[in-house]
Design a protein around this motif. Structure first.
Motif, PDB file in Angstrom:
ATOM      1  N   LEU A   1      41.403  30.375  51.677  1.00 17.87           N
ATOM      2  CA  LEU A   1      41.278  30.131  50.244  1.00 17.87           C
ATOM      3  C   LEU A   1      40.024  30.848  49.776  1.00 17.87           C
ATOM      4  O   LEU A   1      38.978  30.779  50.424  1.00 17.87           O
ATOM      5  CB  LEU A   1      41.178  28.621  49.975  1.00 17.87           C
ATOM      6  N   ILE A   2      40.134  31.552  48.668  1.00 21.21           N
ATOM      7  CA  ILE A   2      39.035  32.382  48.179  1.00 21.21           C
ATOM      8  C   ILE A   2      38.430  31.802  46.910  1.00 21.21           C
ATOM      9  O   ILE A   2      39.147  31.536  45.948  1.00 21.21           O
ATOM     10  CB  ILE A   2      39.526  33.813  47.883  1.00 21.21           C
ATOM     11  N   ALA A   3      37.112  31.625  46.905  1.00 19.36           N
ATOM     12  CA  ALA A   3      36.436  31.121  45.707  1.00 19.36           C
ATOM     13  C   ALA A   3      35.403  32.131  45.230  1.00 19.36           C
ATOM     14  O   ALA A   3      34.405  32.397  45.908  1.00 19.36           O
ATOM     15  CB  ALA A   3      35.771  29.779  46.009  1.00 19.36           C
TER      16      ALA A   3
ATOM     17  N   ARG B   1      38.277  38.749  43.144  1.00 16.35           N
ATOM     18  CA  ARG B   1      39.212  37.748  43.647  1.00 16.35           C
ATOM     19  C   ARG B   1      40.610  38.331  43.826  1.00 16.35           C
ATOM     20  O   ARG B   1      41.213  38.230  44.886  1.00 16.35           O
ATOM     21  CB  ARG B   1      39.241  36.562  42.694  1.00 16.35           C
ATOM     22  N   GLU B   2      41.074  38.967  42.771  1.00 16.20           N
ATOM     23  CA  GLU B   2      42.432  39.517  42.818  1.00 16.20           C
ATOM     24  C   GLU B   2      42.503  40.696  43.784  1.00 16.20           C
ATOM     25  O   GLU B   2      43.510  40.893  44.460  1.00 16.20           O
ATOM     26  CB  GLU B   2      42.870  39.926  41.410  1.00 16.20           C
TER      27      GLU B   2
ATOM     28  N   GLY C   1      45.376  30.599  48.276  1.00 13.32           N
ATOM     29  CA  GLY C   1      45.076  30.409  46.868  1.00 13.32           C
ATOM     30  C   GLY C   1      43.667  30.845  46.548  1.00 13.32           C
ATOM     31  O   GLY C   1      42.936  31.308  47.426  1.00 13.32           O
ATOM     32  N   THR C   2      43.279  30.720  45.294  1.00 16.50           N
ATOM     33  CA  THR C   2      41.946  31.140  44.875  1.00 16.50           C
ATOM     34  C   THR C   2      41.342  30.101  43.938  1.00 16.50           C
ATOM     35  O   THR C   2      42.044  29.265  43.369  1.00 16.50           O
ATOM     36  CB  THR C   2      41.992  32.490  44.127  1.00 16.50           C
ATOM     37  N   ALA C   3      40.021  30.197  43.788  1.00 15.78           N
ATOM     38  CA  ALA C   3      39.314  29.310  42.868  1.00 15.78           C
ATOM     39  C   ALA C   3      38.221  30.120  42.191  1.00 15.78           C
ATOM     40  O   ALA C   3      37.708  31.083  42.767  1.00 15.78           O
ATOM     41  CB  ALA C   3      38.713  28.130  43.624  1.00 15.78           C
ATOM     42  N   SER C   4      37.866  29.746  40.964  1.00 15.76           N
ATOM     43  CA  SER C   4      36.913  30.549  40.210  1.00 15.76           C
ATOM     44  C   SER C   4      35.603  29.827  39.936  1.00 15.76           C
ATOM     45  O   SER C   4      34.760  30.308  39.196  1.00 15.76           O
ATOM     46  CB  SER C   4      37.546  30.996  38.892  1.00 15.76           C
TER      47      SER C   4
END
Lengths: 203, 203
Positions: A5-7, A14-15, A31-34
């Motif tokens: 998971l990428i934050a 991110r993309e 998934g990702t988080a900002s």
DNA sequence: AAAAATCTGGTGCTTCCGACCCATGGAGGC
DNA sequence: GCCTCCATGGGTCGGAAGCACCAGATTTTT
């Protein structure tokens, strides 16, 4: 297959990373988080094997999120602040890996594999020795909690003794005392320099 | 097919973007650069339709590279500093596009198409109004060359009047005069705040 | 339990900074 | 030619900042 998971608050990174890591055979981006808060929310929904966390994010710092999270997957901290102080803070926050944003992508993948396997991974590629002597002084960079608090305020533009005292609910004299010990530890001599250092260290 | 060149010092962003943009049908990544100097070198070898340039890079700033380059492809400036001052400087350096690093990737692709077609593209997504009033004051942020010079020094930790005067080869009184007008334009009241602002503005 | 560090506050002193007044010479615009 | 802006410099003055040294209460570490 390692699920990550990428934050990070920068969409472009991110993309881009999502795409690039997805192309690595044994890695899958869950998934990702900002933001730090976003990260905490996502971890309620999915349980990745590894999380990659940026330090600088709005709403909540990546490190703050790590501190608050109990029973979370191993975390790799990624930052543009290549400083031993930030490294220390990352380790203290429970990170098992620490990488610069200038690290090549394969190295990030390697760090993720190491983290998933229960090992640590500290990036030693970048040169910390050229501009960090004062901070590298043994124990020198060990700012206390209160000192960090004050320094953070300073880094956001709260500069006068009066204002600092008000915001911290202490006397102006105590502010000056804290400042003096900060100057000592950071090897600077006034607020302007301390603010510059604080920002450089990512506070 | 739009051929682009990417200049950013962070490997993770660069490699990620390379991969992600390569997946866009009408975009082809010709190459990458990791500094302003590197960018200038690469442009001797290849001639992309558009270049994407980060502001903050070691060795040479992205904006400095743009200023020095004659007869170059249209440039899109990407930065984490979401400030009208940086935007102004980017435009002054000849950029046709300006985007935050928090911009979604499709938007970057759109900007590249616009730039390749000879149009401009200024990101209006992020909110500049909440914390920028003083700087948005008409003409207020228009720092003079000398003021910028002094402010840059301040942002690197040169804080005392004496040192500043020495490095700029002017009297201490002139330093104070310049500082006073900087305070006025940035709506701050001392060097610490000015330094914080300067860094936030990406000087 | 003892020692060390931290947070809090104090006095006194010296230096520096920021605010306000001003002046001159040069560059550029009207 | 005139006017404005910029860079340079001067002076004064009150208050703020930095420095040195000290010290009690609490917490943390040893």
């Amino acid at each position: 297959m390692i699920r990550v998971l990428i934050a990070d608050d920068h969409d472009l990174l991110r993309e881009g990373l999502e795409q690039a890591l997805g192309a690595v055979p044994d890695i899958q981006v869950l998934g990702t988080a900002s933001s730090g808060k976003d990260l905490m929310d996502r971890l309620e929904e999915v349980t990745p094997d590894v999380i990659m966390v940026d330090v600088d994010m709005p709403e909540m710092t990546g490190l703050d999120a790590l501190r608050q999270l109990k029973d979370r997957p191993p975390a790799i901290v990624v930052t543009m602040h290549e400083s031993p102080v930030v490294l220390d803070q990352a380790v203290e926050a429970g990170a098992v890996g620490f990488l610069s944003k200038s690290t090549p992508l394969p190295r990030l993948a390697a760090a993720m594999r190491a983290a998933a396997a229960g090992e640590g991974f500290i990036d030693a590629d970048y040169d910390l020795t050229d501009h960090m002597e004062p901070v590298l002084d043994p124990g020198a960079a060990a700012l206390t909690a209160r000192e960090r608090e004050l320094l953070s305020l300073l880094a956001t533009g709260v500069s006068s003794t009066h204002e600092l005292a008000d915001k911290l609910f202490i006397s102006q004299k105590t502010v000056k005392n804290h400042l003096a010990s900060i100057y000592d530890k950071l090897a600077v001599s006034d607020r302007a320099q301390a603010a510059v250092e604080a920002i450089r260290l990512g506070l």
